[in-house]
Enzyme design. Structure first.
Site, mmCIF file in Angstrom:
data_model
loop_
_atom_site.group_PDB
_atom_site.id
_atom_site.type_symbol
_atom_site.label_atom_id
_atom_site.label_comp_id
_atom_site.label_asym_id
_atom_site.label_seq_id
_atom_site.Cartn_x
_atom_site.Cartn_y
_atom_site.Cartn_z
ATOM 1 C CB CYS A 160 -0.955 0.000 1.177
ATOM 2 S SG CYS A 160 -2.231 -1.253 0.992
HETATM 3 N N1 COA Z 1 -18.103 -9.785 10.665
HETATM 4 C C1 COA Z 1 -18.373 -9.930 11.983
HETATM 5 N N2 COA Z 1 -17.429 -10.108 12.909
HETATM 6 C C2 COA Z 1 -16.150 -10.162 12.490
HETATM 7 C C3 COA Z 1 -15.795 -10.030 11.133
HETATM 8 C C4 COA Z 1 -16.839 -9.830 10.214
HETATM 9 N N3 COA Z 1 -16.595 -9.677 8.878
HETATM 10 N N4 COA Z 1 -14.459 -10.098 11.013
HETATM 11 C C5 COA Z 1 -13.960 -10.308 12.248
HETATM 12 N N5 COA Z 1 -14.994 -10.354 13.142
HETATM 13 C C6 COA Z 1 -14.915 -10.588 14.595
HETATM 14 C C7 COA Z 1 -13.731 -11.445 14.983
HETATM 15 O O1 COA Z 1 -14.037 -12.803 14.827
HETATM 16 C C8 COA Z 1 -13.543 -11.060 16.433
HETATM 17 O O2 COA Z 1 -14.500 -11.744 17.210
HETATM 18 P P1 COA Z 1 -14.121 -12.278 18.692
HETATM 19 O O3 COA Z 1 -13.813 -11.041 19.483
HETATM 20 O O4 COA Z 1 -15.353 -12.991 19.104
HETATM 21 O O5 COA Z 1 -12.919 -13.148 18.495
HETATM 22 C C9 COA Z 1 -13.913 -9.566 16.440
HETATM 23 O O6 COA Z 1 -14.691 -9.351 15.259
HETATM 24 C C10 COA Z 1 -12.728 -8.661 16.419
HETATM 25 O O7 COA Z 1 -11.829 -9.057 15.393
HETATM 26 P P2 COA Z 1 -10.519 -8.227 15.057
HETATM 27 O O8 COA Z 1 -9.794 -8.903 13.937
HETATM 28 O O9 COA Z 1 -9.777 -7.961 16.336
HETATM 29 O O10 COA Z 1 -11.177 -6.868 14.512
HETATM 30 P P3 COA Z 1 -10.600 -5.414 14.484
HETATM 31 O O11 COA Z 1 -11.376 -4.569 15.398
HETATM 32 O O12 COA Z 1 -9.117 -5.413 14.609
HETATM 33 O O13 COA Z 1 -10.952 -4.956 12.988
HETATM 34 C C11 COA Z 1 -9.844 -4.729 10.857
HETATM 35 C C12 COA Z 1 -10.469 -5.700 11.867
HETATM 36 C C13 COA Z 1 -9.254 -5.518 9.712
HETATM 37 C C14 COA Z 1 -10.924 -3.795 10.347
HETATM 38 C C15 COA Z 1 -8.731 -3.884 11.550
HETATM 39 O O14 COA Z 1 -7.917 -4.723 12.337
HETATM 40 C C16 COA Z 1 -7.842 -3.114 10.605
HETATM 41 O O15 COA Z 1 -8.317 -2.344 9.786
HETATM 42 N N6 COA Z 1 -6.528 -3.281 10.751
HETATM 43 C C17 COA Z 1 -5.540 -2.516 9.994
HETATM 44 C C18 COA Z 1 -5.431 -3.058 8.605
HETATM 45 C C19 COA Z 1 -4.455 -2.223 7.807
HETATM 46 O O16 COA Z 1 -4.210 -1.091 8.099
HETATM 47 N N7 COA Z 1 -3.888 -2.767 6.808
HETATM 48 C C20 COA Z 1 -2.913 -1.956 6.119
HETATM 49 C C21 COA Z 1 -2.560 -2.516 4.874
HETATM 50 S S1 COA Z 1 -3.751 -2.484 3.651
#
Ligand code: COA
Length: 395
Positions: free
Chosen positions: A174
């Site tokens: 990215c």
């Molecule tokens: N729908 C519903 N629940 C979901 C889900 C979905 N599509 N995807 C994950 N979850 C759940 C997980 O299973 C987890 O459940 P649990 O607490 O029961 O285990 C919970 O949501 C939290 O998951 P997590 O992965 O910790 O979510 P998050 O708050 O970190 O958000 C992202 C996920 C990807 C949006 C976030 O981590 C992010 O944007 N990270 C940075 C990515 C980035 O900058 N990349 C850069 C390069 S492109």
């Protein structure tokens, strides 16, 4: 400058760094953005995902396997800030039998899909800069995924546009567009090139596993281009940005990774099959969130300090468009307080994460109210890990 002294006069050899010489002024003379017309809302994406999950779970139940969890539109907007994404091809993604864009193959003598997407943004950048294609002496195609290794997409874009000189591809996840800006600005500054076109076609839905609940909602497609030009002695281009300086930072991480490549086929017994799933984009989102937030804010503070700036002296930040909460956190750490949309606008609500294109789109859509002498920081971050920054000054 190497200051040569000797034991006789009581000194050691010492390396005194000369002040950094920036011989030629450089600007972003034009920006072009191409966003596909079709869009998909969180609700539409989740509906398809859940149809597929329900079908899978029927089969899994029959096999005595535990069910897969469903996806949720409210989770997506709360976790990422994304509400919709624009995509190159919509119907294939929303077909629960397919869940991938439907993009027909083209003959070798036709303009390839990614080159065409890049050319559309490049033509807009040339018009914005008031430049002719023939004046461009280097094209860099910098994207997080390239359609093929060779011939370079940049050379195909060079031919389609009718630019002169040379062309090459490069990639840094990215951070690809800002990394290419780093290369382009320094090539122009050194006098090696006069006009460099950086083209970033991000057709990232082509490499996204829409059956992966963790990532299926993240990305959208967009193509951007920037014309990097030399400024003559005393020349100013009102309304355009001088590139004061650029910087890069990388540190190896497996938290965002794709293993898809030409060796993938060779790990299989039947080499006639190319298994994509499992080799597509994967990321440990919450780890990336924490680690890149820390590295990103430190990069911003350090890079600005090198130029005698602080976050407060920036009129605007155009950050990588992956996650609204992540950008807010980076800025809170950098400023020591919350920062609003006017200071650091986001476009990800509407476009999703458009990989390396996102920060450039934020710049393109949010600069016309800036005044002469205003500073802004373009800063992208992503896989690698990688961070790229460009300190810009409105002329
Ligand atoms: N729908 C519903 N629940 C979901 C889900 C979905 N599509 N995807 C994950 N979850 C759940 C997980 O299973 C987890 O459940 P649990 O607490 O029961 O285990 C919970 O949501 C939290 O998951 P997590 O992965 O910790 O979510 P998050 O708050 O970190 O958000 C992202 C996920 C990807 C949006 C976030 O981590 C992010 O944007 N990270 C940075 C990515 C980035 O900058 N990349 C850069 C390069 S492109």
């Amino acid at each position: 400058m190497l200051r040569r002294t000797s034991e006789r006069d009581g000194h050691d050899f010492a390396l005194a760094a000369p002040p950094r010489q920036l011989p030629q002024k450089v600007c972003v003379g034009g920006i072009g953005v191409e966003i596909p017309q079709s869009s998909i809302s969180n609700e539409e994406l989740v509906e398809t995902f859940n149809i597929w999950v329900d079908r899978e779970n029927t089969a899994r139940a029959a096999r005595g396997e535990p069910p897969l969890p469903r996806s949720d539109a409210d989770f997506i907007v709360n976790a990422s800030g994304i509400r919709t994404r624009h995509v190159y091809e919509r119907e294939g993604i929303l077909d629960a039998e397919r869940m991938a864009p439907n993009i027909p193959a083209r003959a070798d003598d036709e303009l390839s899909v990614m080159a065409e997407f890049g050319v559309k943004a490049a033509q807009k950048a040339l018009v914005h800069a008031g430049a002719a294609a023939g004046d461009v002496d280097l094209v860099i195609c910098a994207a997080s995924h390239h359609q093929r290794p060779y011939p370079a997409l940049a050379i195909e874009i060079q031919q389609a546009l009718g630019t002169g000189g040379a062309a090459f591809d490069m990639g840094l996840g990215c951070s690809s567009a800002v990394a290419a800006l780093h290369v382009a600005a320094n090539l122009v500054r050194s006098g090696a090139h006069r006009k460099v076109l950086v083209v970033t076609p991000e057709l990232i839905t082509g490499h996204l596993n829409f059956r992966d609940r963790q990532t299926h909602f993240i990305f959208g497609d967009a193509s951007v281009a920037m014309l990097v030009e030399a400024l003559g002695e005393g020349e100013s281009r009102p309304g355009r940005f001088e590139i004061v300086d650029t910087r890069g930072w990388t540190q190896f991480s497996n938290s965002i990774r794709t293993n898809f490549g030409f060796l993938s086929r060779l790990s299989q017994d039947d080499v006639s099959i190319l298994e994509m799933e499992g080799n597509m984009i994967k990321q440990v989102g919450n780890k990336v969130f924490k680690e890149v937030t820390v590295a990103g804010h430190q990069f911003i503070v350090d890079f600005l300090a090198e130029h005698g700036h602080t976050p407060n002296t920036m009129r605007r930040f155009w950050l990588h468009q992956a996650n609204a909460r992540m950008n807010a956190m980076i800025l809170k750490l950098a400023f020591g307080k919350d920062v609003g949309q006017d200071r650091a606008p986001t476009v990800l609500e509407r476009l999703g994460n458009t990989a390396a294109a996102g920060a450039i789109i934020a710049l393109h859509e949010n600069h016309e109210d800036m005044h002469e002498g205003d500073f802004g920081l373009l800063c992208a971050f992503g896989a690698g890990y990688s961070i790229g920054g460009a300190l810009l000054r409105m002329m």
